[in-house]
Design an enzyme around this catalytic site. Structure first.
Site, PDB file in Angstrom:
ATOM      1  N   GLU A 200      29.406 -25.682 -57.567  1.00 54.88           N
ATOM      2  CA  GLU A 200      28.649 -26.742 -58.229  1.00 54.88           C
ATOM      3  C   GLU A 200      28.388 -26.355 -59.676  1.00 54.88           C
ATOM      4  OE1 GLU A 200      25.419 -26.952 -55.170  1.00 54.88           O
ATOM      5  OE2 GLU A 200      24.144 -26.036 -56.696  1.00 54.88           O
ATOM      6  N   HIS A 235      16.905 -15.564 -57.827  1.00 55.74           N
ATOM      7  CA  HIS A 235      16.881 -16.803 -57.037  1.00 55.74           C
ATOM      8  C   HIS A 235      15.899 -16.754 -55.880  1.00 55.74           C
ATOM      9  CE1 HIS A 235      20.186 -17.832 -59.537  1.00 55.74           C
ATOM     10  NE2 HIS A 235      21.010 -16.976 -58.989  1.00 55.74           N
ATOM     11  N   ARG A 291      12.005 -26.231 -41.823  1.00 55.47           N
ATOM     12  CA  ARG A 291      10.995 -25.342 -41.224  1.00 55.47           C
ATOM     13  C   ARG A 291       9.777 -25.339 -42.122  1.00 55.47           C
ATOM     14  NH1 ARG A 291      11.475 -21.616 -45.267  1.00 55.47           N
ATOM     15  NH2 ARG A 291      13.575 -21.261 -46.023  1.00 55.47           N
TER      16      ARG A 291
HETATM   17  P1  ADP Z   1      19.595 -20.222 -51.111  1.00 53.97           P
HETATM   18  O1  ADP Z   1      19.696 -21.186 -49.953  1.00 53.97           O
HETATM   19  O2  ADP Z   1      20.567 -19.093 -51.030  1.00 53.97           O
HETATM   20  O3  ADP Z   1      18.179 -19.778 -51.379  1.00 53.97           O
HETATM   21  P2  ADP Z   1      19.531 -22.404 -53.036  1.00 53.97           P
HETATM   22  O4  ADP Z   1      20.627 -23.390 -53.065  1.00 53.97           O
HETATM   23  O5  ADP Z   1      18.251 -22.821 -52.378  1.00 53.97           O
HETATM   24  O6  ADP Z   1      20.062 -21.045 -52.396  1.00 53.97           O
HETATM   25  O7  ADP Z   1      19.194 -21.931 -54.500  1.00 53.97           O
HETATM   26  C1  ADP Z   1      18.273 -20.902 -54.766  1.00 53.97           C
HETATM   27  C2  ADP Z   1      17.974 -20.806 -56.259  1.00 53.97           C
HETATM   28  O8  ADP Z   1      19.196 -20.578 -56.994  1.00 53.97           O
HETATM   29  C3  ADP Z   1      17.392 -22.065 -56.883  1.00 53.97           C
HETATM   30  O9  ADP Z   1      15.984 -22.134 -56.761  1.00 53.97           O
HETATM   31  C4  ADP Z   1      17.811 -21.880 -58.324  1.00 53.97           C
HETATM   32  O10 ADP Z   1      16.997 -20.930 -58.977  1.00 53.97           O
HETATM   33  C5  ADP Z   1      19.202 -21.272 -58.232  1.00 53.97           C
HETATM   34  N1  ADP Z   1      20.262 -22.304 -58.224  1.00 53.97           N
HETATM   35  C6  ADP Z   1      20.846 -22.849 -57.149  1.00 53.97           C
HETATM   36  N2  ADP Z   1      21.777 -23.766 -57.492  1.00 53.97           N
HETATM   37  C7  ADP Z   1      21.792 -23.809 -58.848  1.00 53.97           C
HETATM   38  C8  ADP Z   1      22.533 -24.554 -59.839  1.00 53.97           C
HETATM   39  N3  ADP Z   1      23.471 -25.422 -59.480  1.00 53.97           N
HETATM   40  N4  ADP Z   1      22.264 -24.329 -61.149  1.00 53.97           N
HETATM   41  C9  ADP Z   1      21.327 -23.426 -61.512  1.00 53.97           C
HETATM   42  N5  ADP Z   1      20.609 -22.693 -60.647  1.00 53.97           N
HETATM   43  C10 ADP Z   1      20.818 -22.870 -59.330  1.00 53.97           C
END
Ligand code: ADP
Length: 500
Positions: A200, A235, A291
């Protein structure tokens, strides 16, 4: 109302769930690994059963054994908390097959939202804006390369089965893509047994803003506004607050309605969270967590709704008694995650026996903890020791209150990241609400020792001396020791006044 629940978890969330259950008159059954024999979540429950040795795979992750135990002790329901088995669709299905109530959504919902590409497909179909990029995993590095060119750099490689930031790689330049693809795929395979990866667009400076939803088993879904969780490290969230300092009422309504639509698209039942990235007035679906979230207390503080109680009520078949318009926000709430990690050493995990614990109290302060003096912090489990949560009339008042509460907190025996939080509360951009998920990249000084930290070291020495005295007085209670003498925060070099 269900009459009994087996809590398939440990630490602060197991304590939190047991408290809500007791308020609902539900019999609580705790489970524990051998080293957790005297842990707070065990003492909090009406009954407790050992389920194996320290390693999670031989204890808290033994789904079959937990179901068998629930049947044996006549538990009516299983609450999985977060982590461990909470988002395992096969576990939720097995619980229901065994004739027990799973406190959460259906196994189908968990499975659909647990796969990031499937979730993106479902959300796009329901008209929910998703982060621009693919909705299917790529077959190989060639396909990843052509997709990245189309999406535009920088791109983010993500594991379809992902969670906890694993299998995620930012790629800034085309020449780095292949290697990053191999690494992400390998990491995903190791972590989830599934190497599927998709791409993405990597947003430059988004905020992480998520919406709490609550649905019943009769098709009613409401949202309980947002939480801003932009302060993260690698993250992973560190500080959360509600409401977000940036959303307007119109944006809140728009994101809330979108979240409700997202939840309805998967016939959502129970408490769940729709996570979004927000940038310059636009928001994009990131993922849904099916959850209870770690940061749910900030929502409870500003809405007055007890989310865990409602998990129980919804699981018992009750109809939500409130409509969207009944949900009002009051004041501001902030949560700091207190982990056994040393922020000055790059958030390295710290282990040891907690030799001294002083927990903040007073107006507007909530401590959701899973630790006690004499308890051991090991590498077997998540480093989250507790959550310190405050509520104030305004954001400014909440920040002042969090400062005061962090000043009161003393944890001795293991290092914690509490001093990091104290510095964030003093930092100008945080105070101005000027946040993004790059906050820590922008403020590397928060991870370096400063003068205040030297004060802390002076305070540490004083505390260590005092702690010795305490220990002598309560001698038999605390054995062992070692590790760091104090992790907490005191502003002055003579922090203990005349209490000693
Ligand atoms: P996970 O399920 O591994 O925790 P997430 O999809 O929830 O991953 O993303 C966790 C964090 O990663 C987000 O809060 C953000 O900080 C960063 N992040 C995720 N996708 C993007 C993106 N497309 N662009 C910038 N930062 C992102």
């Amino acid at each position: 109302m269900i009459s009994s629940v087996l809590i398939a978890n440990r630490g602060e969330i197991a304590v939190r769930i047991a408290r809500a259950a007791r308020e609902c008159g539900i019999r609580t059954i705790a489970v524990y690994s051998e080293p957790d024999r005297l842990a707070p979540h065990v003492l909090e429950a009406d009954e407790a059963y050992c389920i194996g040795p320290a390693s999670s795979s031989q204890s808290y992750l033994r789904g079959d054994a937990l179901i068998e135990l629930a049947q044996r002790v006549n538990a009516e329901a299983i609450h999985p908390g977060y982590g461990f088995l909470a988002e395992r669709a096969d576990f939720a299905a097995a619980v229901e097959t065994a004739g027990l109530v799973f406190i959460g959504p259906t196994a189908d919902t968990i499975a659909a939202m647990g796969d990031k590409t499937e979730a993106r497909r479902r959300m796009a179909k329901a008209g929910v804006p998703i982060v621009p990029g693919l909705t299917e995993a790529v077959a190989d590095a060639d396909e990843a390369e052509s997709a990245a060119i189309e999406i535009g750099f920088p791109v983010l490689l993500k594991a379809s089965a992902g969670g906890g930031g694993k299998g995620m790689r930012v790629v800034e330049r085309p020449e780095d893509l292949r290697r990053a693809f191999e690494a992400a795929s390998r990491e995903a395979l190791a972590a989830f047994g599934d190497g599927a990866v998709y791409l993405e667009r990597y947003l430059a400076r988004p905020r992480h803003i998520e919406i709490q939803v609550l649905g019943d088993a009769h098709g009613n879904v409401v949202h309980l506004a947002e939480r801003e969780c932009s302060i993260q490290r690698r993250h992973q969230k560190l500080v959360e607050e509600a409401p977000s300092p940036v959303l307007t009422a119109e944006e809140r309504a728009a994101m809330g309605e979108t979240a409700v639509r997202a939840a309805e698209a998967v016939a959502y039942r129970g408490a769940g969270t729709i996570e979004f990235l927000y940038e310059e007035g636009e928001f994009f679906f990131l993922e849904m967590n099916t959850r209870i979230q770690v940061e749910h207390p900030v929502t409870e503080f500003v809405t007055g709704v007890d989310l865990v109680e409602w998990q129980f009520r919804v699981a018992s078949g009750e109809i939500l008694p409130f409509a969207q318009d009944d949900i009002e926000l009051s004041g501001h709430s902030i949560e700091c995650r207190i982990t056994s990690e040393d922020h000055l050493g790059g958030f390295l995990p710290s282990t040891g026996v907690i030799t001294h614990l002083e927990v903040p109290t007073g107006p507007g302060v909530r401590w959701d903890g899973g630790i006690v003096e004499g308890g051991e912090v090991s590498l077997h489990y998540d480093p989250l020791l507790a959550k310190l949560v405050v509520h104030g009339a305004t954001r400014e008042a909440a920040i002042r209150r969090m400062r005061r509460a962090l000043d009161e907190l003393v944890i001795a025996g293991v290092e914690t990241c509490a001093p990091f939080h104290r510095r964030v509360m003093d930092e100008e951009e945080f105070q101005a609400g000027d946040l993004s998920i790059r906050y820590l990249d922008d403020h590397p000084e928060l991870l370096e020792p400063d003068d205040a930290e030297h004060e802390l070291i002076a305070a540490t020495v004083a505390a260590a001396l005092l702690e010795d005295e305490h220990r002598k007085r309560r001698a038999p209670r605390i054995e062992g020791g070692g590790g760091a003498p104090l992790s907490g925060w005191r502003r002055t070099a003579r922090p203990w006044g005349d209490r000693g």
